[in-house]
Design a protein around this motif. Structure first.
Motif, PDB file in Angstrom:
ATOM      1  N   TYR A 177       0.712  -1.160  -0.039  1.00  0.00           N
ATOM      2  CA  TYR A 177       0.106   0.024   0.182  1.00  0.00           C
ATOM      3  C   TYR A 177       0.688   1.373  -0.098  1.00  0.00           C
ATOM      4  N   ALA A 178       1.915   1.145   0.653  1.00  0.00           N
ATOM      5  CA  ALA A 178       2.901   2.486   0.724  1.00  0.00           C
ATOM      6  C   ALA A 178       3.454   2.544  -1.098  1.00  0.00           C
ATOM      7  N   VAL A 183       3.319   5.873  -5.699  1.00  0.00           N
ATOM      8  CA  VAL A 183       3.364   6.163  -7.086  1.00  0.00           C
ATOM      9  C   VAL A 183       2.178   6.821  -7.497  1.00  0.00           C
ATOM     10  N   LEU A 184       0.952   6.794  -6.895  1.00  0.00           N
ATOM     11  CA  LEU A 184      -0.098   7.374  -7.161  1.00  0.00           C
ATOM     12  C   LEU A 184       0.089   8.981  -6.948  1.00  0.00           C
ATOM     13  N   VAL A 185       0.652   9.434  -5.728  1.00  0.00           N
ATOM     14  CA  VAL A 185       1.125  10.630  -5.367  1.00  0.00           C
ATOM     15  C   VAL A 185       2.185  11.379  -6.806  1.00  0.00           C
ATOM     16  N   MET A 189       1.014  14.310  -8.858  1.00  0.00           N
ATOM     17  CA  MET A 189       1.913  15.629  -9.100  1.00  0.00           C
ATOM     18  C   MET A 189       2.274  15.712 -10.459  1.00  0.00           C
ATOM     19  N   GLY A 190       2.546  14.632 -11.341  1.00  0.00           N
ATOM     20  CA  GLY A 190       3.139  14.615 -12.545  1.00  0.00           C
ATOM     21  C   GLY A 190       2.063  15.221 -13.586  1.00  0.00           C
ATOM     22  N   LEU A 272      -1.944   2.546 -12.263  1.00  0.00           N
ATOM     23  CA  LEU A 272      -0.648   2.939 -12.299  1.00  0.00           C
ATOM     24  C   LEU A 272       0.114   2.638 -13.512  1.00  0.00           C
ATOM     25  N   PHE A 273       0.008   1.442 -14.223  1.00  0.00           N
ATOM     26  CA  PHE A 273       0.396   1.350 -15.467  1.00  0.00           C
ATOM     27  C   PHE A 273       0.113   2.394 -16.612  1.00  0.00           C
TER      28      PHE A 273
END
Length: 672
Positions: A177-178, A183-185, A189-190, A272-273
């Motif tokens: 989960y971390a 990666v979602l953050v 942000m990106g 994520l992908f």
């Protein structure tokens, strides 16, 4: 500290069978255990696509990556839908193997099983190696130690899984989960910075040529490279089938919880992908050997601060822990194969912590060998990786097409049982069957693409290994069928059972407590006891006879057979005598050979003693009508001997009932 206490400290207290239901996983832990592989593959799936397209120039990365990624994402959705149907129709688990066995037959099921076993083994090797590469990106100085680090991590994962499923699931939840959160953050942000939203500082993309390097390539050549990139990116599909294999690892209702976890996994993995791929192409990032694409993306968006190391550390951890998918499913699939007599029987034995210890240890050994061979380089392993996945996907979905054909024949209210599941009439079976057929066709095409494009890069190994594993399955099955046929009583008549001769042969190298105990036991079995002594010198013979004559009550019933032999190896004349008694005196009867054995429980001092009894036992096992009885005599330490003497004094009967006890000043006897 004795071995049992050490075992309790290392692996924990044993669980009773009644604890099995409590050791099952909830959806939170289940996602961490089973979905860490497909989620973690996002750390290198985009990079795998771009590494192939790179030969076409930086322009290809910007123009071709996203179409390929979206095609892979669509394939993932189809496969996930198919496996949700598998979970709901086969709630006992088993995945592709059980579906293929129930609908396509034995050979297709074994092909699926062989493909999955290779896939799970590579899951461990690739995941651990990718995790090491992620941390090497942040700490390049440890690059030369990557193989040793990978082997250490495999050892730790093996230990954690031997401690139990629920316990390992709790440990794996935090990194999983971390990683997702980190990666979602980065993706959010990106996107915000890429489009200059909310006044954020915009990102500056790298300069590219903007053209494809196609001057020297034909359209067929470009298509070939695109197909190779697509095949490489299909590593994003690895691990999708894991939940369907381990449905019974979930808490009740098992199928419902497993299906919901599958949906959650698909949403997270594809988000994520697609997010990583979109930002990587928008920023015109390019894969490099020592710095992963995700590392570059994080550094570009968030800099080298806390968030960068957060993502790198948890990328390393989830890549490593993604290997747990293999640790969960390799033993479970081995259990089903063992149940059907295609794998060793000990593969279905659960250890004290209610896990399949045999499968876990076997997987660890195989994965370690693969890591050593490929020097912990996951990109060298990837061509081997996806082929097994696509084989299992194709067979599973083809099996589901066949299953829906059975469902189509049921009218409302009707039901039927197959060898593995219970079916009833379903509305909408037509579109379910169509989606499964589309999935089977698509994954089969991908399989062909993988074989063609990756064959010379190492895929030939899998093409060779899978038939070898199938051959092993059939060999094991033939062995068990032969054993069953030999043990069967279906056509047995009582007259066919050979009688047991009234004779006991007792090989005896010296007269001591162990051999006297064996003589005492032999007196209860037969009136014809042959104590066979191999005499190699007159001195040893005289010493032996003194001891022998001291215990007339025990040895009086036995016939002492002395065989003179001029060589130290006394097994040949002993076995020759046993053969003569068996074949000449009692030709159609079974002969009993009783073997006294000194037992040393301490592992260190055990190596100091002869293994004569073991050698004799191994030599006699090949004879069809010789029955071997072991008579163990345990060697005690000083404390244990004192306890026994105290018990003897309290009982005040040992000396009278057991005249075999030797005086304290007796000369030490030989154990042989």
């Amino acid at each position: 500290m004795d071995r049992s206490k050490v075992k309790r400290v290392v692996f924990g207290e044993p669980f009773p069978n009644s604890m099995a239901i409590h050791e099952r996983l909830d959806k939170v832990r289940g996602l961490a255990v089973f979905a860490s592989d497909p989620i973690s593959s996002n750390a290198y799936a985009t990079e795998a696509v771009m590494s192939i397209l790179l030969v076409l120039g930086s322009g290809a990365l910007a123009t071709l990556t996203m179409p390929i990624v979206m095609a892979i994402a669509a394939l993932v959705l189809i496969v996930i839908f198919s496996y949700i149907q598998t979970i709901l129709h086969y709630p006992n688990g088993g995945g592709s193997y059980i579906v293929a066995k129930d609908n396509l037959g034995t050979l297709p099921s074994l092909i699926a099983a062989a493909a999955l076993l290779t896939d799970y083994s590579l899951t461990v090797s690739v995941s651990v190696s990718a995790g090491i590469r992620a941390i090497v990106s942040a700490f390049p100085a440890i690059y030369d130690f990557r193989v040793w680090l990978a082997l250490i991590i495999i050892g730790i994962l093996t230990w954690m899984n031997l401690r139990g499923v629920r316990e390992s699931g709790s440990v794996f939840a935090v990194p999983t989960y971390a990683f997702v959160v980190g990666v979602l953050v980065i993706i959010v942000m990106g996107i915000v910075r890429s489009f200059g939203l909310f006044g954020a500082e915009p990102l500056v993309a790298q300069e590219i040529s903007g053209e494809l390097l196609t001057d020297e390539l034909t359209q067929v050549g470009i298509l070939w490279i695109v197909l190779r990139a697509f095949a490489a990116g299909c590593t994003a599909l690895t691990g999708i089938e894991a939940i369907s294999d381990g449905v019974q690892a979930f808490k009740p209702p098992e199928a419902k919880n497993a299906a919901q976890t599958m949906v959650t996994m698909g949403v997270i993995a594809m988000s994520l992908f697609i997010g990583i791929s979109f930002l990587a192409t928008r920023l015109h990032l390019m894969p490099t050997h020592h710095d992963s694409l995700l590392s570059q993306l994080t550094r570009t968006i968030a800099g080298d601060g806390f968030l960068y190391y957060w993502v790198q550390v948890f990328t390393m951890l989830i890549l490593v822990l993604a290997a747990n998918t293999g640790y969960q499913d390799f033993p479970r699939l081995s259990y089903f194969l063992s149940r059907d007599k295609f794998m060793p029987r000990w593969m279905r034995n659960q250890g004290e912590r209610l896990v399949f210890n045999g499968g876990i240890v076997t997987l660890a050994v195989i994965a370690s060998i693969v890591v050593i061979i490929f020097q912990a380089d996951e990109f060298r392993m990837l061509p081997l990786y996806a082929i097994g996945v696509m084989i299992s996907f194709t067979l599973s979905q083809a099996g589901m097409v066949r299953l829906m054909g059975k469902v189509s024949k049921l009218k409302p209210g009707e039901s039927m049982d197959t060898s593995e599941t219970h079916l009833h009439h379903e509305h909408g079976w037509q579109w379910k069957r169509a989606v499964n057929a589309l999935g089977a066709t698509t994954t089969f095409i991908v399989f062909l693409v993988l074989v063609v494009t990756k064959f010379m890069e190492g895929a030939w190994i899998i093409v060779l290994v899978i038939p070898m594993i199938i051959f092993m399955f059939y060999s094991i099955n033939r062995h068990y069928e032969n054993v069953a046929e030999n043990l069967s009583t279906r056509t047995l008549e009582e007259r066919e059972i050979s009688g047991v001769a009234d004779v006991v042969i007792l090989p005896i190298g010296d007269v001591h407590r162990g051999t006297l105990r064996a003589l005492q036991y032999a007196n209860l079995l037969s009136d014809d006891i042959r104590a066979v002594y191999i005499s190699t010198s007159e001195e040893d013979n005289e010493r032996f006879m003194v001891r022998w004559n001291r215990f007339p009550n025990l040895v009086g019933k036995a016939k002492l057979v002395e065989i003179k032999h001029d060589y130290r190896d006394f097994l040949p004349p002993l076995i020759e005598y046993i053969e003569e008694v068996n074949n000449v005196e009692f030709p159609d009867q079974s002969v009993t050979v009783m073997i006294p054995e000194v037992v040393i429980t301490d592992l260190v001092t055990n190596v100091l003693h002869n293994k004569t009894s073991m050698l004799l036992r191994n030599r006699l096992r090949k004879y069809l009508d010789i029955i071997i009885i072991d008579i163990p005599f345990h060697i005690l330490d000083a404390e244990q001997r004192a306890e026994m003497k105290t018990a003897a004094r309290n009982a005040n009967q040992i000396q009278e009932e057991n005249p075999a006890l030797l005086p304290a000043d007796e000369e030490p006897a030989s154990e042989e």
